[in-house]
Design an enzyme around this catalytic site. Structure first.
Site, PDB file in Angstrom:
ATOM      1  CG  ASP A 163      39.700  59.806  27.655  1.00  0.00           C
ATOM      2  OD1 ASP A 163      39.666  59.623  28.874  1.00  0.00           O
ATOM      3  OD2 ASP A 163      39.928  60.906  27.135  1.00  0.00           O
TER       4      ASP A 163
ATOM      5  CB  THR B  56      36.497  61.902  31.445  1.00  0.00           C
ATOM      6  OG1 THR B  56      37.053  60.704  30.917  1.00  0.00           O
ATOM      7  CG2 THR B  56      37.618  62.824  31.857  1.00  0.00           C
ATOM      8  CB  THR B  57      33.502  57.401  31.138  1.00  0.00           C
ATOM      9  OG1 THR B  57      34.548  57.504  30.174  1.00  0.00           O
ATOM     10  CG2 THR B  57      32.308  56.708  30.517  1.00  0.00           C
TER      11      THR B  57
ATOM     12  CG  ASP C 280      43.047  59.161  31.393  1.00  0.00           C
ATOM     13  OD1 ASP C 280      43.193  60.362  31.112  1.00  0.00           O
ATOM     14  OD2 ASP C 280      42.085  58.480  30.994  1.00  0.00           O
TER      15      ASP C 280
END
Length: 542
Positions: A73, A106-107, A404
């Protein structure tokens, strides 16, 4: 020059300022400073690049205390990274913003920002002014977002048909550690959100979803409770373990006789005085218990503890109790059962009691650990996800993964427009931005083409992490998108045999994709406008 204490003054009384480590200070200005920032940003981005997609690699993070975290994550990795460079810290905040706002991507947002910085560096080498680059990127991002609106599709959000939502949650969980129980976790996430969602107002209150984790058992043992799970048990082992049609009193006052609110002390000089005091305490205890029973309660949830004497009396009076229940749990129980939190026994009335269909002790594991489950509540809005896992790391990662998925389902309820994942949306936007670049006569056309190249970094990373030939795979999909005009063709990361993301049900929310583009572009624009930096030796790296 006079000197007072540690300060030195000149003849006019003005202090001298002594700056430390001047010999070790370096000052970078202009393009050199911007390139220094870009290098720091790219190095953070490259760290995360290998964690993108369903076949992305995990990172192992070790804290100064020796705690180990294994995750892919992006927000968690960056939060736990020991980053010193100021620009690298901005990328950490970028990922955190995406996590707070959307909960997913987020990545991807950091990888995109890194790719934009790489392209900006090449444009700087060509002699283009950083302001023109930044403005060009912003124009390109605006055009890409307009294109996303065109290729987006409306997504059905229906309480009676949850399958499409489950498929979307499965896309999110595909790259996580829980992917071996993919459907189970996706269904839990969807059912949890639907239980607390107000579909008319398109609103979801996350405060009503509690995620509890307990080490032991398998991931498959994870369950969704339409109520509250509390990591406590009944205060006395002989109290019944299952209660039905429960009226519960939620108390924030302890089961003990009132203490005098003075600083005086009580001296007991004889056995008779001690007996009188003990008799008074027992009478007070009985009075308190009778007050609770008179209100109609057949279960007491208490925020504070009570001693063995009070516990024994509660058992004798057949009033089951739970003690030391924390503040957040107390509030959640009150919301779920429709009860009121009562601070004093005198204020307890039948109207303030919470209602639940069943309260039972849950026993699990070889250690026979116990937890309390409150189900069939008057207000079924509050739900709890109870996660099991072989060790602490798996439980924590499962919590992050589930968060998520819950965020993605929440986003679909707020705005039900979707685009297709697997790099399909990025390739489609890259083609649209490249096409627009040919129509621009000003210097910004270079920024447009660079932005299109940066967008392709996402599908390139997905292909690379999946063990495919990156350039060959992306070129093939681009060619097909151009020829067939299908914006849902992406990278076949799971090697299913088709590049059609619609057939694979690889879906992303439009809001998530637009937020990624917006945040990454704004950050790069900010970095390109900082042209002066003074740093000590060794501060240039991460």
């Amino acid at each position: 020059m006079s000197q007072v204490g540690t300060l030195a003054f000149d003849e006019f009384g003005r202090p001298f300022f002594f700056l430390k480590d001047q010999a070790n200070q370096k000052r970078l200005v202009g393009n050199e400073a911007i390139k220094s920032h870009i290098m720091a940003g790219i190095s953070v981005s490259k760290t995360l690049r290998t964690s993108l997609g369903p076949k992305g690699l995990d990172k192992i993070m070790v804290s100064p205390d020796g705690d180990v975290t294994i995750t892919n994550d992006g927000a968690t990795i960056l939060k736990l990274m020991d980053v010193e460079h100021q620009i690298a810290k901005l990328l950490v905040q970028l990922s955190q913003s995406q996590d707070d706002e959307i909960g997913d991507g987020t990545t991807g947002v950091v990888v995109l920002a890194g790719a934009l910085l790489e392209q900006a560096e090449q444009l700087l080498d060509k002699g283009i002014h950083p302001i023109r680059i930044a403005d060009g990127f912003e124009m390109a991002a605006r055009h890409a977002m307009e294109h996303l609106n065109k290729i987006s599709e409306s997504f059905p959000v229906d309480k009676n048909n949850l399958e499409p939502l489950v498929q979307t949650a499965m896309t999110t969980l595909n790259s996580k550690i829980v992917n071996r129980c993919l459907r189970q976790f996706a269904e839990i996430a969807v059912n949890a959100v639907i239980s607390v969602a107000d579909l008319d107002r398109k609103d979801v209150s996350f405060e009503l979803i509690k995620v509890e984790g307990k080490t032991g058992g398998k991931l498959e043992d994870t369950l969704l409770v339409k109520g509250v799970v509390v990591d406590k048990n009944f205060s006395h082992p002989q109290m019944p373990t299952v209660l039905r049609d429960v009226s519960l009193a939620i108390l924030t006052c302890p089961f003990e006789p009132p203490k005098p609110k003075t600083k005086h002390k009580l001296d007991i000089t004889s056995v008779e005085d001690y007996r009188l005091l003990r008799k008074y305490e027992i009478e007070k205890f009985e009075e308190i218990v009778n007050q609770v029973k008179k209100a109609g309660a057949n279960l007491v949830i208490c925020q504070w503890g009570f001693d063995d004497e009070a516990n024994h009396l509660l058992l004798q009076k057949e009033l089951p109790a739970v003690r030391w229940v924390g503040g957040p749990e107390i509030e959640l129980i009150a919301i779920a059962t429709g009860g009121r939190i009562v601070p004093r026994f005198e204020e307890l009335t039948p109207e303030k009691l919470g209602k639940a269909g069943i309260v039972r002790e849950l026993t699990f594991g070889t250690t026979k650990e116990k937890m309390l489950v409150i189900e069939d509540c008057a207000n079924t809005k509050a739900v709890t996800v109870f996660i099991r896992g072989g060790n602490k790391m798996i439980v924590e990662e499962a919590k992050r993964s589930l968060n998520d998925a819950i965020c993605v389902v929440r986003n679909l309820i707020k705005d039900n427009r979707i685009v297709y994942g697997g790099g399909a949306a990025e390739i489609s936007c890259a083609l649209a931005v490249s096409e627009e670049a040919d129509k621009i006569t000003s210097l910004e056309q270079y920024s447009f083409r660079a932005f299109a190249d940066a967008l392709e970094s996402i599908p390139l990373a997905l292909a690379e992490n999946s063990g495919l030939s990156p350039i060959e795979t992306v070129a093939e999909v681009k060619a097909r998108q151009l020829k067939e005009k299908k914006p849902h063709l992406g990278i076949d990361c799971v090697l299913s045999g088709t590049n059609d993301m619609k057939a694979q049900n690889v879906i992303e929310t439009l809001n998530s994709k637009k937020q990624q583009l917006s945040l990454a572009t704004q950050l790069v624009k900010m970095i390109l406008k900082i042209d002066d930096i003074r740093s000590s030796e060794g501060m240039g790296g991460m």
